[in-house]
Design a protein around this motif. Structure first.
Motif, mmCIF file in Angstrom:
data_model
loop_
_atom_site.group_PDB
_atom_site.id
_atom_site.type_symbol
_atom_site.label_atom_id
_atom_site.label_comp_id
_atom_site.label_asym_id
_atom_site.label_seq_id
_atom_site.Cartn_x
_atom_site.Cartn_y
_atom_site.Cartn_z
ATOM 1 N N UNK A 181 45.261 50.921 37.672
ATOM 2 C CA UNK A 181 43.946 50.269 37.593
ATOM 3 C C UNK A 181 43.444 49.835 38.960
ATOM 4 N N UNK A 182 44.035 50.404 40.011
ATOM 5 C CA UNK A 182 43.588 50.065 41.357
ATOM 6 C C UNK A 182 42.468 51.026 41.755
ATOM 7 N N UNK A 183 41.229 50.626 41.422
ATOM 8 C CA UNK A 183 40.055 51.396 41.791
ATOM 9 C C UNK A 183 39.056 50.464 42.466
ATOM 10 N N UNK A 184 37.998 51.041 43.004
ATOM 11 C CA UNK A 184 37.070 50.231 43.806
ATOM 12 C C UNK A 184 36.379 49.162 42.976
ATOM 13 N N UNK A 185 35.953 49.488 41.786
ATOM 14 C CA UNK A 185 35.253 48.507 40.959
ATOM 15 C C UNK A 185 36.157 47.322 40.642
ATOM 16 N N UNK A 186 37.402 47.598 40.286
ATOM 17 C CA UNK A 186 38.338 46.509 39.980
ATOM 18 C C UNK A 186 38.665 45.706 41.230
ATOM 19 N N UNK A 187 38.787 46.379 42.357
ATOM 20 C CA UNK A 187 39.040 45.674 43.611
ATOM 21 C C UNK A 187 37.892 44.725 43.946
ATOM 22 N N UNK A 188 36.656 45.212 43.798
ATOM 23 C CA UNK A 188 35.492 44.350 44.042
ATOM 24 C C UNK A 188 35.523 43.142 43.114
ATOM 25 N N UNK A 189 35.861 43.373 41.850
ATOM 26 C CA UNK A 189 35.918 42.295 40.847
ATOM 27 C C UNK A 189 36.933 41.228 41.254
ATOM 28 N N UNK A 190 38.157 41.652 41.568
ATOM 29 C CA UNK A 190 39.214 40.676 41.861
ATOM 30 C C UNK A 190 38.974 39.971 43.195
ATOM 31 N N UNK A 191 38.400 40.679 44.162
ATOM 32 C CA UNK A 191 38.079 40.011 45.424
ATOM 33 C C UNK A 191 36.954 38.993 45.241
ATOM 34 N N UNK A 192 35.976 39.302 44.389
ATOM 35 C CA UNK A 192 34.903 38.325 44.119
ATOM 36 C C UNK A 192 35.459 37.055 43.497
ATOM 37 N N UNK A 193 36.542 37.186 42.747
ATOM 38 C CA UNK A 193 37.180 36.000 42.168
ATOM 39 C C UNK A 193 37.670 35.019 43.238
ATOM 40 N N UNK A 194 37.886 35.490 44.451
ATOM 41 C CA UNK A 194 38.349 34.565 45.479
ATOM 42 C C UNK A 194 37.333 33.450 45.684
ATOM 43 N N UNK A 195 36.057 33.762 45.492
ATOM 44 C CA UNK A 195 35.015 32.744 45.514
ATOM 45 C C UNK A 195 34.857 32.108 44.127
#
Length: 463
Positions: A311-325
């Motif tokens: 499940x390591x794809x760009x959309x999921x990466x963007x999602x989880x990185x946005x969670x940092x905020x």
């Protein structure tokens, strides 16, 4: 009432004198036990009252062959009432001993509640340090929706994940998202294994017996469900983001080649999100791509999100990185407010696709609007713990934000996103906090929007 009516006046006077004498001896009778649970709408026994944790110092040694974990948790906290006793959440594992401010403390277990009773009362406002030593084979915790969290063992290591309650499987603490703290974690493993955690790795050393110890420092407040330990045969790479933020990425051998290109994009994706959401809230960044088959979902573990290899794809990466905020820095005050995590991170995917992949957010909105599953319940009121991670929390939560954007315009909406992340940086917030903040920035009443899209029971006639 009847029992008191048969007690003589002399006996009552004697009892009063005895009680006064006990108080003068400092036996702690003036304090009261902290609450065993914070009455979260979905997990009423999760977390504990009477104190606020400032720091966790966790010292762990793990043997992947046997699955045995030996741990010491040193918890620095402040009493928020006069405390005669207090609770920690801990599932399984065997407690070997406990102290409070260096003195032995009595303790007992009841289910997932570990109660410590210090020798002396802890007065309100006092800072204290509780130390618990424990060991055993940590186990997974099965969520209401059937997924597993906690300590997920694999033939070549383990992964510790905590959303929403799993962190109690590997260390004692106040495991409710409303009590955030800084962390230092020391992890000792056989030399052939790599150990990873949150934050910055500050030390790596080889012990006299050949095992390797790594030390990890997380200075920013972190909810315990975002704490992680990852153990395995990982290959790591380092980089720098935003000029000064160290980036550590890791992958297990089968996933190294397939994940390499996207792992290199982490600094660039963070830079793009900084433009939209404001300053990055943490002192470290990165990702971990695991082959642990027990983990079937990605998680926004603070500063270093965790991904199954498939499940390591760009959309999921963007999602989880946005969670940092949204989720990690601005953390929900209770699990009822989970849409503030997932709705925002989902909308971050829509914004990224709009700006860099030329797919309008309105298109994503209309697709979500057409899916019946997104209308099962309002995003701000999941009906049970089983529904915390259902489609309405994610997709309808994102729809709320898109309707807000359409209502107030792009300029004001961008100000709301950045201002929200700044106002509640490293803090906790509720749905009411967000709606009030959005209205203050927009300078207008938005009840009509909230009533339909955030709190409404049915699907509107038009998107």
């Amino acid at each position: 009432m009847s029992r008191r009516s048969r007690t003589s006046a002399a006996a009552l006077a004697a009892l009063a004198l005895l009680a006064t004498g006990c108080a003068d001896l400092g036996s702690g009778v003036r304090g009261t036990p902290g609450a065993a649970g914070l009455r979260d709408p979905y997990f009423p026994k999760l977390g504990n009252g009477g104190y606020d944790v400032g720091h966790y110092g966790l010292t762990l040694a793990y043997d992947p062959a046997s699955g045995r974990l030996d741990g010491t948790a040193e918890i620095t906290a402040r009493a928020t009432q006069d405390l005669s006793a207090f609770n920690l959440d801990l599932a399984g594992l065997t407690v070997r001993g406990a102290t409070v401010d260096g003195a032995p403390a009595a303790y007992n277990r009841a289910g997932n509640e570990l109660t410590l009773r210090p020798r002396e009362e802890l007065p309100e406002g006092a800072e204290f340090r509780a130390t618990v030593t424990y060991s055993g084979v940590p186990e997974p915790i099965t969520d209401a929706d059937g997924s597993e969290e906690g300590w997920l063992r694999a033939p070549d290591g383990a992964v510790a994940v905590g959303e929403p309650t799993g962190s109690m499987a590997w260390f004692p603490g106040n495991h409710h998202p409303s009590d955030k703290a800084s962390y230092d974690l020391t992890l000792t493993l056989p030399a052939r294994f790599e150990g990873l955690s949150n934050g910055v790795r500050t030390a790596r050393r080889t012990e006299p017996d050949g095992r390797v110890t790594t030390v990890w420092h997380t200075p920013e407040p972190m909810a315990s469900y975002l704490a992680t330990v990852v153990i395995g045969r990982y290959e790591t790479t380092t980089a720098t983001a935003l000029g000064t933020v160290p980036v550590l990425t890791a992958a297990e051998p089968p996933a190294v080649a397939g994940s390499a290109a996207l792992r290199k994009e982490v600094p660039g994706i963070l830079a793009r999100q900084v433009k939209r959401f404001g300053p990055y809230p943490f002192s470290a960044a990165g990702v971990v791509v695991t082959g642990n088959k027990s983990l079937d979902y990605a998680l926004e573990t603070q500063s270093r999100p965790l991904f199954p290899a498939d499940s390591f794809d760009r959309s999921t990466l963007v999602h989880e990185q946005a969670h940092q905020w949204f989720g990690d820095s601005v953390t929900p005050k209770s699990w009822r407010d989970i849409w503030l995590n997932e709705g925002f991170a989902t909308y971050a995917e829509w914004l990224y696709a709009e700006e860099y992949e030329h797919v309008p957010a309105r298109t994503r909105f209309e697709r979500a609007f057409a899916q019946d599953a997104n209308w099962a319940f309002p995003p701000a009121a999941p009906p049970s713990a089983e529904n915390l991670f259902d489609p309405p929390v994610y997709q309808r939560g994102a729809m709320v934000l898109h309707k807000l954007r359409e209502t107030v315009g792009d300029r004001v909406f961008d100000g709301i996103l950045r201002g929200w992340a700044a106002k509640y940086r490293h803090a906790n917030a509720t749905t009411d906090d967000f709606t009030s903040y959005a209205e203050a920035v927009a300078g207008r009443d938005l009840d009509a929007l909230w009533d339909v899209w955030l709190h409404g029971d049915g699907k509107p006639a038009r998107p």
